[in-house]
Motif scaffolding. Sequence first.
Motif, short mmCIF file in Angstrom:
data_model
loop_
_atom_site.label_atom_id
_atom_site.label_comp_id
_atom_site.label_asym_id
_atom_site.label_seq_id
_atom_site.Cartn_x
_atom_site.Cartn_y
_atom_site.Cartn_z
N PRO A 91 3.02 -2.84 -6.83
CA PRO A 91 3.63 -3.40 -5.54
C PRO A 91 5.03 -4.08 -5.90
O PRO A 91 6.04 -3.61 -5.08
CB PRO A 91 3.05 -4.67 -5.21
N PHE A 92 5.32 -4.58 -7.04
CA PHE A 92 6.82 -5.06 -7.23
C PHE A 92 7.51 -4.70 -8.58
O PHE A 92 8.57 -5.27 -8.74
CB PHE A 92 6.72 -6.52 -7.14
N ALA A 93 6.73 -4.22 -9.50
CA ALA A 93 7.71 -3.60 -10.60
C ALA A 93 8.77 -3.07 -10.63
O ALA A 93 9.01 -2.32 -9.42
CB ALA A 93 6.56 -3.08 -11.79
N ALA A 161 8.74 -1.35 -5.90
CA ALA A 161 9.94 -2.25 -6.42
C ALA A 161 10.19 -3.25 -5.56
O ALA A 161 11.47 -3.69 -5.38
CB ALA A 161 11.13 -1.34 -6.37
N GLY A 162 9.09 -3.89 -5.15
CA GLY A 162 9.26 -5.39 -4.34
C GLY A 162 9.48 -5.36 -2.81
O GLY A 162 9.77 -6.28 -2.54
N ARG A 163 9.42 -3.97 -2.15
CA ARG A 163 9.53 -3.99 -0.97
C ARG A 163 8.59 -3.25 -0.34
O ARG A 163 7.92 -2.10 -0.80
CB ARG A 163 10.92 -3.48 -0.67
N GLY A 164 8.31 -3.20 1.06
CA GLY A 164 7.35 -2.35 1.91
C GLY A 164 8.37 -1.10 2.05
O GLY A 164 9.61 -1.08 2.41
N THR A 165 7.72 0.01 1.85
CA THR A 165 8.52 1.15 1.77
C THR A 165 8.39 2.15 3.29
O THR A 165 9.09 2.94 3.51
CB THR A 165 7.81 2.40 0.79
N GLY A 166 7.55 1.56 4.12
CA GLY A 166 7.24 2.33 5.38
C GLY A 166 6.39 3.46 5.31
O GLY A 166 5.90 4.11 6.19
#
Length: 356
Positions: A91-93, A161-166
Amino acid sequence: MSIRDIFDSVEPLTIGLEEEIMLLDPVTLDLAPVAHLIPGVKREMPASQIELNTPPVHTVGEAIASLAVGRRAAAEAAGDVARLAVAGGHPFAAPLGDLSPGDRYDSILTRYGDVARAQLVSAHQVHVAVGSAERTLAVYNALRGYLPELAALAANAPFHAGRGTGFASVRPLIGGMLPRQGVPPAFASWEQYGEALAWSVPEPGSWWWELRPHLTYGTLELRVFDAQTTLDDAAAVSAYAHALVAWLAERDDLDAPPSWKIAENRWAAARHGVEATFKALDSRRERPVRDILLERVETLTPVAERLGCADELALVPRLVVRNGALRQRELGLERVTSWLAERFLTPARSPARPVP
């Protein structure tokens, strides 16, 4: 041995699984490039990933039991070096990571540069033997058209990369930076397949499509699934795949739909998962994916009963309502990584019991 001999020689409808596992820092839960420090595990291209393989067996239940043993053994081997978790992506790497050492991965890095370092994604791969070269090729060509529904069911990578992608799954977008990804081409003969393979890749392991005939095992390898967080979810998608291949192998009306049409639905599956709408490949009719999946389960249930995976197929409707991507979004970015790690050793449940 010729290509035909490879696929003629296998026992029909055996199944085997591969599972790619993320290695997490025990404190931060970020990806940890420490595969080389864990004894007795199979390394993958990312240094923060290992892979489990099950032997070919006759039922999904046997394969999942083997996967459960493998998960426990991997967790014990990792000890205090890393925590283990399974999902389509972390989720955030950071979006780029280290590759495992070795000549093969050094060559990939030289050829593809940072695109190779971006492949911090994980798959659940299902091998099914059809047992006849001619039937295997016919099933391969037809099975291509079902890849989008399999992908939608198994979507499990909404964050990157630490964000919701949609997206329900960002994994195919990341994989698509490499060549020979996504919906594979159809082939009129094994000779045509052999020529394409010889032209395009230095070795068959780089034929990275989401479905491929596997020249070592004589199986059809379905590579379209995101890695599944729980054993129940892995059992569900594996049973769907096993029954689907068996169902297609029994049919005499198989065709080879055009790749570009399949790719349209495949993109919708990545974007919306089980909430997507697909176009029929032979018309302009549109249908909700949830309806397609539930109807397919009904069709496949008699086949699953013969294969001994009816209980596992009965887990699919849960995923149709709430698959991995939806569950991750409900948890949110702050909680989801720890939840993934906590579920790694959760035992398989019966179809009647709820999934947390």
